[in-house]
Design an enzyme around this catalytic site. Structure first.
Site, PDB file in Angstrom:
ATOM      1  N   ASP A  57      26.392 -13.334   6.894  1.00  0.00           N
ATOM      2  CA  ASP A  57      25.152 -12.759   7.408  1.00  0.00           C
ATOM      3  C   ASP A  57      24.101 -13.078   6.360  1.00  0.00           C
ATOM      4  O   ASP A  57      24.348 -12.939   5.159  1.00  0.00           O
ATOM      5  CB  ASP A  57      25.257 -11.253   7.637  1.00  0.00           C
ATOM      6  CG  ASP A  57      24.083 -10.729   8.455  1.00  0.00           C
ATOM      7  OD1 ASP A  57      23.705 -11.384   9.440  1.00  0.00           O
ATOM      8  OD2 ASP A  57      23.543  -9.665   8.107  1.00  0.00           O
ATOM      9  N   SER A  58      22.973 -13.550   6.818  1.00  0.00           N
ATOM     10  CA  SER A  58      21.969 -13.983   5.854  1.00  0.00           C
ATOM     11  C   SER A  58      20.569 -13.729   6.372  1.00  0.00           C
ATOM     12  O   SER A  58      20.361 -13.490   7.559  1.00  0.00           O
ATOM     13  CB  SER A  58      22.154 -15.465   5.535  1.00  0.00           C
ATOM     14  OG  SER A  58      22.071 -16.238   6.716  1.00  0.00           O
ATOM     15  N   ASP A 146      12.345 -21.391   6.286  1.00  0.00           N
ATOM     16  CA  ASP A 146      12.371 -22.513   5.341  1.00  0.00           C
ATOM     17  C   ASP A 146      10.988 -23.101   5.044  1.00  0.00           C
ATOM     18  O   ASP A 146      10.692 -23.405   3.887  1.00  0.00           O
ATOM     19  CB  ASP A 146      13.305 -23.623   5.827  1.00  0.00           C
ATOM     20  CG  ASP A 146      14.776 -23.289   5.661  1.00  0.00           C
ATOM     21  OD1 ASP A 146      15.110 -22.198   5.160  1.00  0.00           O
ATOM     22  OD2 ASP A 146      15.616 -24.132   6.059  1.00  0.00           O
TER      23      ASP A 146
END
Length: 188
Positions: A57-58, A146
Site C-alpha cells: 500500500d503506498s 509523479d
C-alpha cells in the site's frame, strides 16, 4: 519484485500475480496506515491461496498537509473516472491546497508499506522516498503524483526519471529491499 530478487541473488521462488490465481474477495482498504492496509491485503491473499503473499500500500505524505493525502492518495479528490482522470484531479487538488505554501514547507515523501504473510509469520516494512512538491507538473512518465514530486537531491521530478532510475531509488524499491531477508528464508 523480480529485480529485487535478482539483485539479491535469490532463486527458488516462483512469483505469481493476482492474474495468476483464482479471484478472491479483498476487504476494503480501511486501515489508518499504509502498514495496516498492506497487511490486510497480504492476509486476504494468503487466506485465499494458501501461498506466501506480498502486498503493498503506498501513497504520498505532505508535511504541510499533516501527512495527507496519505492512505487516501488514490482517491484524494473524490473524482470518479479512470486512473488518468483521478490522477489529474488528485494532482490539481494537491497543488491548489499548497498554492500559498512556500518552497521551504513543501516537503513530502512517497511511502510504501509492503507486507509478507506466510506460514512462517508476518513481516511488514516501510520504504520512504523524500522530496518536495513543485508548483507545476513536469514530465510524462510515471503516474499519480509523479509529475509534481521532486526527489531530494534531484533536479527532475519522478515523472522525468526513467523507470530504471525510479526503481533504483523509489519508496517501493526501498521497502521491497527490506523484505529480502524474509524472502531468502522462504526460498530456503
Amino acid at each position: 519484485m523480480h529485480r529485487v530478487l535478482d539483485a539479491a541473488g535469490i532463486s527458488g521462488l516462483t512469483l505469481l500475480s493476482l492474474d495468476d490465481v483464482a479471484a478472491f474477495d479483498e476487504a476494503p482498504e480501511t486501515g489508518a496506515t499504509f502498514e495496516e492496509n498492506a497487511l490486510a491485503k497480504a492476509r486476504d491473499a494468503y487466506r485465499a491461496t494458501g501461498l506466501p503473499s506480498v502486498a503493498d500500500d503506498s501513497g504520498l505524505e505532505v508535511a504541510a498537509l499533516n501527512g495527507m493525502p496519505g492512505v487516501l492518495s488514490a482517491r484524494w479528490s473524490g473524482v470518479p473516472g479512470d486512473a488518468a482522470e483521478k490522477d489529474r484531479a488528485n494532482t490539481a487538488l494537491l497543488l491548489a491546497q499548497l498554492e500559498d505554501v512556500p518552497e521551504s514547507r513543501r516537503n513530502a515523501a512517497f511511502v510504501s508499506a509492503c507486507a509478507l504473510v506466510s506460514a512462517a509469520g508476518e513481516v511488514v516494512v516501510r520504504g520512504e522516498w523524500p522530496g518536495t512538491i513543485v508548483r507545476k507538473p513536469r514530465g510524462d512518465g510515471g503516474f499519480g503524483y509523479d509529475p509534481v514530486f521532486l526527489p531530494t537531491g534531484s533536479d527532475r521530478t519522478a515523472a522525468e526519471l526513467s523507470p530504471a532510475e525510479k526503481d533504483a531509488v523509489s519508496h517501493r524499491g526501498r521497502a521491497l529491499t527490506q523484505l529480502v531477508p524474509a524472502l531468502r528464508e522462504l526460498a530456503g
